[in-house]
Design a protein around this motif. Structure first.
Motif, PDB file in Angstrom:
ATOM      1  N   GLU A  66      -6.512   6.995  -8.648  1.00 59.82           N
ATOM      2  CA  GLU A  66      -5.245   7.016  -8.394  1.00 59.82           C
ATOM      3  C   GLU A  66      -4.456   6.879 -10.008  1.00 59.82           C
ATOM      4  N   THR A 107      -2.802   2.500 -13.153  1.00 57.46           N
ATOM      5  CA  THR A 107      -4.168   2.233 -13.425  1.00 57.46           C
ATOM      6  C   THR A 107      -4.596   2.514 -14.760  1.00 57.46           C
ATOM      7  N   ALA A 154       2.559   1.714  -3.584  1.00 59.78           N
ATOM      8  CA  ALA A 154       1.687   2.279  -4.413  1.00 59.78           C
ATOM      9  C   ALA A 154       1.430   3.834  -4.179  1.00 59.78           C
ATOM     10  N   ARG A 155       1.245   4.200  -2.914  1.00 55.29           N
ATOM     11  CA  ARG A 155       0.940   5.709  -2.654  1.00 55.29           C
ATOM     12  C   ARG A 155       2.396   6.509  -3.063  1.00 55.29           C
ATOM     13  N   ASN A 198     -11.040   3.554 -10.566  1.00 59.16           N
ATOM     14  CA  ASN A 198      -9.895   4.038  -9.596  1.00 59.16           C
ATOM     15  C   ASN A 198      -9.175   5.552  -9.988  1.00 59.16           C
ATOM     16  N   ASP A 216       2.733   6.397  -6.962  1.00 56.29           N
ATOM     17  CA  ASP A 216       1.770   7.155  -7.404  1.00 56.29           C
ATOM     18  C   ASP A 216       2.383   8.893  -7.435  1.00 56.29           C
ATOM     19  N   THR A 238      -2.006   1.749  -8.273  1.00 57.31           N
ATOM     20  CA  THR A 238      -2.592   0.760  -7.287  1.00 57.31           C
ATOM     21  C   THR A 238      -2.147  -0.198  -7.063  1.00 57.31           C
ATOM     22  N   GLU A 257       1.009  -1.294   0.009  1.00 58.65           N
ATOM     23  CA  GLU A 257      -0.223   0.228  -0.029  1.00 58.65           C
ATOM     24  C   GLU A 257       0.592   1.121   0.058  1.00 58.65           C
TER      25      GLU A 257
END
Length: 238
Positions: free
Chosen positions: A156, A175, A109-110, A154, A113, A159, A106
């Motif tokens: 974002e 994504t 991914a953040r 999504n 991003d 992901t 998680e």
């Protein structure tokens, strides 16, 4: 030729396809461009050619998707790309942006991003190299998710998944929204095993609906606004 709005370059074999892709990159990238690389076996030979020729002039290089795990784990896409020699060449000139940094999926991914948003904002042009799986998936977006609207909607750019079909279930990927930000998408599909994937992709025309894109992610490439900037290089009849 064109099909579904996508420009298709038919080649005799993968080697000819890699030459076509290589030349497209040389023509379209510059110091104001960022190049996103996919993993998988299909583009490996392309990366070896680019590493050997050392002609790629680019602003930065990043990744489309990754198999989640520890930094440079045995099955990581980054490790495969590094083995071709391409990243070593890139890092002698510009920055390479990996995905894995020994964090949770998680958090990974953040963080990625944030990186992707920066790259899209900083560079004038973005190019992505994609493949298509035998089941119709592309990037790290899984096929067979007809009812999973969260994947399609999504908001974002990156992901994570922990239920990707097959051996490597944990993935980090751009994504559909992230892929839509690319200015040029080059798709490689070689070998008889890709014939089914291409058939699945072109089963329905552009505007086929979100559920069908969730089921076969490669159909996203047929969407209005995406098809026009996509080039498919293949040795299969479509």
């Amino acid at each position: 030729m064109y099909k579904g709005g996508i420009r298709i370059v038919k080649v005799k074999n993968p080697q000819e396809g890699f030459e076509v892709c290589k030349n497209l990159l040389y023509e379209n990238v510059s110091k104001t461009s960022v190049l996103f690389l996919s993993g998988g076996s299909t583009p490996k030979s392309l990366y070896e050619i680019l590493a050997k020729e050392q002609r790629l002039s680019i602003g930065a290089v990043a990744m489309v998707d990754e198999r989640y795990g520890g930094k440079l784990h045995n099955d990581s896409n980054e490790k495969m790309i590094r083995a071709t020699g391409l990243i070593s060449y890139i890092e002698n000139h510009v920055r390479f942006y990996p995905i894995l940094e020994n964090k949770s999926s998680e958090e990974t991914a953040r963080d990625y991003d944030d990186t992707v948003r920066y790259l899209f904002g900083y560079f004038r042009k973005s190019i992505g190299i994609l493949g298509i799986g035998a089941d119709g998936h592309t990037a790290g977006l899984p096929a067979g998710n007809k009812n999973q609207q969260s994947i399609i909607n999504n908001q974002e750019l990156v992901t994570s998944f922990d239920d990707f079909p097959g051996e490597f279930k944990k993935r980090i990927t751009l994504t559909f929204l992230g892929l839509s930000k690319l200015d040029l998408i080059i798709v490689l599909a070689f070998g008889k095993e890709k014939k089914k994937a291409l058939k699945l992709m072109f089963t329905h025309s552009a505007g086929s609906g979100q559920e069908e894109i969730g089921e076969i992610p490669a159909r996203f490439l047929l969407e209005k606004g995406i098809a026009e900037k996509t080039i498919l290089i293949t040795d299969q009849l479509i």
